[in-house]
Design an enzyme around this catalytic site. Structure first.
Site, mmCIF file in Angstrom:
data_model
loop_
_atom_site.group_PDB
_atom_site.id
_atom_site.type_symbol
_atom_site.label_atom_id
_atom_site.label_comp_id
_atom_site.label_asym_id
_atom_site.label_seq_id
_atom_site.Cartn_x
_atom_site.Cartn_y
_atom_site.Cartn_z
ATOM 1 C CE LYS A 1 -4.755 24.038 10.894
ATOM 2 N NZ LYS A 1 -5.690 25.147 9.951
ATOM 3 C CE1 TYR B 1 2.355 0.045 -12.627
ATOM 4 C CE2 TYR B 1 3.117 1.320 -10.326
ATOM 5 C CZ TYR B 1 2.426 0.404 -10.962
ATOM 6 O OH TYR B 1 1.836 -0.475 -10.747
HETATM 7 C C1 LIG Z 1 -4.640 27.012 10.503
HETATM 8 C C2 LIG Z 1 -4.297 27.877 10.572
HETATM 9 C C3 LIG Z 1 -3.722 29.371 11.590
HETATM 10 C C4 LIG Z 1 -2.690 28.256 11.645
HETATM 11 O O1 LIG Z 1 -1.828 28.531 10.625
HETATM 12 P P1 LIG Z 1 -0.207 29.194 9.614
HETATM 13 O O2 LIG Z 1 0.479 29.448 8.354
HETATM 14 O O3 LIG Z 1 0.095 27.169 9.616
HETATM 15 O O4 LIG Z 1 0.727 29.239 10.719
HETATM 16 C C5 LIG Z 1 -4.281 30.067 12.282
HETATM 17 N N1 LIG Z 1 -5.804 30.416 12.236
HETATM 18 C C6 LIG Z 1 -6.236 30.184 11.449
HETATM 19 C C7 LIG Z 1 -7.673 30.460 11.600
HETATM 20 C C8 LIG Z 1 -5.921 28.659 10.444
HETATM 21 O O5 LIG Z 1 -6.951 28.324 9.854
#
Ligand SMILES: *Cc1c(COP(=O)(O)O)cnc(C)c1O
Length: 355
Positions: free
Chosen positions: A36, A252
């Site tokens: 994702k 800054y």
């Molecule tokens: C993002 C996500 C994962 C992966 O999680 P990580 O901690 O990055 O391994 C797995 N299952 C769901 C439902 C997620 O939202």
């Protein structure tokens, strides 16, 4: 001379090694890959293509649009392979036809989504066991169980709330609640563990592991040595060097003032590129030598104290992330998690894939 480029180098061999390492932890069953947010910022199609070539056959994204572009990208490179792509955030009214047209699997997260999806079409079912985020509540699951048993679910899934804290009592509770629900759906495989959950032990594994962060080199066992191999290196060239006397402010707010004569290097990377503004004081590296961030992080620039570092000349490459400063350290320095550092790396950094 063109604008000097910041490079995000992505080691696909290390990525594949990480996937194999995680798959090797599986008590039984398989290992998927969560890609994702454009593969946690590293390029979903590149990442998934490398893993597909290595034998991974199940991928997850968050959004339908991500799934459609991943399907198209993989189909171009691997016309003969048809990996499964699950959409974690669920199915929304009117999207059914697109899911079917692109051969995508929705994660059904509510009774409304169950009603919106054909009862004879493959889907993933999510139940909530402790996040109170997505998925059927226990009572909802029980209420529709006879209907659920007739559906061709390819997976029952849930998600750990505290997997990065192995001693948290919620882990055991979630494993037990998930196991009990899974027994109500004979023949349906189960998936509970993401990166950190994999390291909770075999009880947490069920039939499919679902890592994201650890694939990309993040430490799934915070506080303990990182079992994963680093995947990313982020380097940026020095734009300008100046020698300043003692007592000269930098950046800054004039927050940092040199205590002694100092050499300052300016690099073209800032908070607009994903370095949190609070990263002031962090240690970047040049040829392996530490170069501290001095003064405020600006939107597009960072100033570094390179006093005594002979390699510091205009054009020399500073590692923002690399062998001496990993994404977890970036998170610590920025008051956040490595997850946020990784997914925030700006689009101005050119992606380069290596093996
Ligand atoms: C993002 C996500 C994962 C992966 O999680 P990580 O901690 O990055 O391994 C797995 N299952 C769901 C439902 C997620 O939202």
């Amino acid at each position: 001379m063109p604008t000097p480029a910041t490079l995000l180098t992505i080691d696909l061999t290390a990525l594949v090694r990480n996937w194999r390492h995680l798959a090797g932890q599986a008590a039984h069953g398989n290992c998927a890959a969560v890609v994702k947010a454009d593969g946690y910022g590293l390029g979903a199609v590149e990442v998934a293509a490398a893993l597909l070539a290595a034998g991974c056959t199940q991928f997850f994204v968050a959004h339908l649009a991500e799934a459609i572009s991943l399907r198209a990208g993989l189909a171009t490179r691997f016309p003969d392979k048809h990996p499964s792509i699950g959409v974690l955030n669920g199915l929304f009214a009117g999207e059914q036809a697109e899911f079917v047209a692109h051969n995508l699997i929705p994660v059904l997260n509510s009774p409304a989504q169950l009603a919106d999806w054909p009862a004879d079409a493959p889907a993933i079912l999510q139940i909530d066991t402790g996040m109170s985020r997505l998925g059927l509540e226990a009572a909802e699951f029980d209420a529709v169980l006879p209907d659920l048993r007739r559906r061709p679910f390819t997976l029952l899934m849930s998600h750990f709330a505290c997997a990065d804290a192995p001693d948290h009592p919620l882990n055991r509770q979630q494993i037990d609640q998930f196991g009990a629900a899974l027994r109500q759906l004979p023949g349906v495989p189960g998936s509970l563990a993401a990166s950190s959950g994999i390291f909770l032990g075999a009880d947490a594994h069920f039939d499919l592991l679902r890592p994201g962060y650890a694939l990309y080199g993040g430490n799934p066992t915070p506080g303990q040595p990182n079992p994963m191999t680093a995947v990313v290196r982020l380097s940026t060239p020095i734009l300008q060097i100046r020698d300043i006397p003692a007592g000269r402010p930098v950046g800054y707010g004039a927050r940092w003032v040199s205590k002694a004569p100092s050499r300052i290097a300016t690099v073209p990377y800032g908070y607009a590129d994903g370095v949190p503004r609070v990263t002031e004081g962090a240690i970047f590296h040049l040829g392996g030598q530490p170069v501290p961030v001095v003064g405020r992080v600006s939107m597009d620039l960072i100033t570094l104290d390179v006093t005594g570092v002979a390699a510091a000349i205009p054009g020399a490459e500073v590692d923002i992330l690399g062998p001496q400063r990993d994404i977890d350290q970036g998170g610590t320095d920025g008051g956040t998690l490595g997850y946020e550092i990784l997914t925030s790396i700006g689009r101005r950094a050119a992606r380069r894939y290596g093996t």
